[in-house]
Design an enzyme around this catalytic site. Sequence first.
Site, PDB file in Angstrom:
ATOM      1  N   GLY A  18      45.846  43.043  46.045  1.00  0.00           N
ATOM      2  CA  GLY A  18      47.096  42.329  46.348  1.00  0.00           C
ATOM      3  C   GLY A  18      48.271  43.075  46.673  1.00  0.00           C
ATOM      4  O   GLY A  18      48.944  43.030  47.786  1.00  0.00           O
ATOM      5  N   TYR A 151      31.706  33.270  38.222  1.00  0.00           N
ATOM      6  CA  TYR A 151      32.579  34.043  39.311  1.00  0.00           C
ATOM      7  C   TYR A 151      31.955  34.061  40.520  1.00  0.00           C
ATOM      8  O   TYR A 151      32.562  33.762  41.523  1.00  0.00           O
ATOM      9  CB  TYR A 151      32.688  35.639  38.704  1.00  0.00           C
ATOM     10  CG  TYR A 151      33.380  36.488  39.567  1.00  0.00           C
ATOM     11  CD1 TYR A 151      34.806  36.468  39.459  1.00  0.00           C
ATOM     12  CD2 TYR A 151      32.873  37.423  40.518  1.00  0.00           C
ATOM     13  CE1 TYR A 151      35.714  37.378  40.373  1.00  0.00           C
ATOM     14  CE2 TYR A 151      33.407  38.184  41.427  1.00  0.00           C
ATOM     15  CZ  TYR A 151      35.037  38.203  41.459  1.00  0.00           C
ATOM     16  OH  TYR A 151      35.745  38.941  42.116  1.00  0.00           O
TER      17      TYR A 151
HETATM   18  P1  NAD Z   1      43.471  42.544  39.644  1.00  0.00           P
HETATM   19  O1  NAD Z   1      42.986  42.030  38.244  1.00  0.00           O
HETATM   20  O2  NAD Z   1      43.791  43.924  39.699  1.00  0.00           O
HETATM   21  O3  NAD Z   1      44.787  41.776  40.339  1.00  0.00           O
HETATM   22  C1  NAD Z   1      44.910  40.220  40.111  1.00  0.00           C
HETATM   23  C2  NAD Z   1      46.320  39.852  40.384  1.00  0.00           C
HETATM   24  O4  NAD Z   1      46.082  38.456  39.968  1.00  0.00           O
HETATM   25  C3  NAD Z   1      46.803  40.290  38.971  1.00  0.00           C
HETATM   26  O5  NAD Z   1      48.125  40.886  39.496  1.00  0.00           O
HETATM   27  C4  NAD Z   1      46.935  39.118  38.156  1.00  0.00           C
HETATM   28  O6  NAD Z   1      48.325  39.078  37.396  1.00  0.00           O
HETATM   29  C5  NAD Z   1      46.986  37.985  39.336  1.00  0.00           C
HETATM   30  N1  NAD Z   1      46.748  36.685  38.726  1.00  0.00           N
HETATM   31  C6  NAD Z   1      45.675  36.533  37.726  1.00  0.00           C
HETATM   32  N2  NAD Z   1      45.533  35.043  37.553  1.00  0.00           N
HETATM   33  C7  NAD Z   1      46.638  34.554  38.002  1.00  0.00           C
HETATM   34  C8  NAD Z   1      47.141  33.388  38.143  1.00  0.00           C
HETATM   35  N3  NAD Z   1      46.771  32.411  37.522  1.00  0.00           N
HETATM   36  N4  NAD Z   1      48.127  32.992  38.820  1.00  0.00           N
HETATM   37  C9  NAD Z   1      48.827  34.035  39.608  1.00  0.00           C
HETATM   38  N5  NAD Z   1      48.345  35.429  39.435  1.00  0.00           N
HETATM   39  C10 NAD Z   1      47.199  35.519  38.917  1.00  0.00           C
HETATM   40  O7  NAD Z   1      42.377  42.008  40.620  1.00  0.00           O
HETATM   41  P2  NAD Z   1      41.780  42.716  42.017  1.00  0.00           P
HETATM   42  O8  NAD Z   1      40.644  43.477  41.916  1.00  0.00           O
HETATM   43  O9  NAD Z   1      43.115  43.169  42.985  1.00  0.00           O
HETATM   44  O10 NAD Z   1      41.519  41.395  42.582  1.00  0.00           O
HETATM   45  C11 NAD Z   1      42.009  40.698  43.578  1.00  0.00           C
HETATM   46  C12 NAD Z   1      40.941  39.481  44.179  1.00  0.00           C
HETATM   47  O11 NAD Z   1      39.817  40.331  44.825  1.00  0.00           O
HETATM   48  C13 NAD Z   1      40.294  38.681  43.400  1.00  0.00           C
HETATM   49  O12 NAD Z   1      40.134  37.321  43.929  1.00  0.00           O
HETATM   50  C14 NAD Z   1      38.930  39.250  43.016  1.00  0.00           C
HETATM   51  O13 NAD Z   1      37.937  38.284  42.747  1.00  0.00           O
HETATM   52  C15 NAD Z   1      38.714  39.794  44.243  1.00  0.00           C
HETATM   53  N6  NAD Z   1      37.587  41.038  44.187  1.00  0.00           N
HETATM   54  C16 NAD Z   1      37.770  41.932  43.323  1.00  0.00           C
HETATM   55  C17 NAD Z   1      37.045  42.977  43.538  1.00  0.00           C
HETATM   56  C18 NAD Z   1      36.943  44.250  42.561  1.00  0.00           C
HETATM   57  O14 NAD Z   1      36.053  44.957  42.493  1.00  0.00           O
HETATM   58  N7  NAD Z   1      38.147  44.428  42.121  1.00  0.00           N
HETATM   59  C19 NAD Z   1      35.668  42.869  44.363  1.00  0.00           C
HETATM   60  C20 NAD Z   1      35.658  41.633  45.038  1.00  0.00           C
HETATM   61  C21 NAD Z   1      36.596  40.883  45.103  1.00  0.00           C
END
Ligand code: NAD
Length: 261
Positions: A18, A151
């Site tokens: 994000g 998930y």
């Molecule tokens: P991250 O944990 O680094 O960041 C996620 C952010 O979302 C954090 O800032 C957290 O505070 C916020 N968050 C969590 N719950 C929340 C809520 N209830 N309300 C508001 N904010 C909330 O994760 P990321 O890796 O940047 O993941 C972002 C998206 O990408 C997610 O949907 C994740 O499933 C997806 N994703 C991640 C990966 C990976 O390997 N990191 C791979 C595929 C998809």
Amino acid sequence: MALYRKVALVTGGAQGIGRAVAEALLKNESKVALVDLNTKVGEDCKKVLDQEFGEGNCIFIQCDVADRGKLKDAFETTVEKFGKLDIVINNAGINNEKNWEKTIEVNLTSLIKGTYLALEHMSKEYGKDGGVIINVSSMAAFLHSPHQPVYTATKHGVIGFSRAMADAAEEGDYGVRINVLCPAFVDTPLLQSIEQEDNMGKFIKYKDVFKEKIHKYGVLQPSQIAEGMLKLITDSGLNGAVMKITCSKGIHFHTYEPLSA
Ligand code: NAD
């Protein structure tokens, strides 16, 4: 869609994917609302982005996306501050198999709410000027994983919901495009959560299988995901598209066979 002076709302915008997307949007002179649960990380992020891109281009709104009233307020605050809304990125997500109901609530139910709120603020149905919504899924929707059943289910759900909504948007002439982004493993704090029993519950025992997969498929940087995101936002030909980003193939699209009768 050109990004200059567009207004974007990014859930989970304070860190990881994000944050990288927020940075890329600011670099292209969009205005950005970071909507995130984590106050400390959100405020720190805004401070750094203000230094880099100048004050007034970015706001941080503390909000749990699972709180319907707060999420609604976050959309309203964004429009009050910047005067309109053009881009919504439903990105907030968690990896928690122990509290799996919460995972469904954040990854799927809240993403649906975020999509409906985005339409209220952007769809021609509501007298608005149109826009684009990107819903974040994962390659977990394509690769079965023994360590993340719920998930995985939520990420399948994101694709099904978003593609059906993209059809509704087209049929209903909403003026809003709805696309999906599926990253493979990305170097963010979420990826580290697979090592924690608090997140994985009884599936922690499969963590080595997961780590082998990470080793095999490699790890992307958040900036690579932001690059794909900008394409999904700016390419006006894309609606109902499912973009995959992997180390081996880079940015590419999932293809769907047309149904034969
Ligand atoms: P991250 O944990 O680094 O960041 C996620 C952010 O979302 C954090 O800032 C957290 O505070 C916020 N968050 C969590 N719950 C929340 C809520 N209830 N309300 C508001 N904010 C909330 O994760 P990321 O890796 O940047 O993941 C972002 C998206 O990408 C997610 O949907 C994740 O499933 C997806 N994703 C991640 C990966 C990976 O390997 N990191 C791979 C595929 C998809």
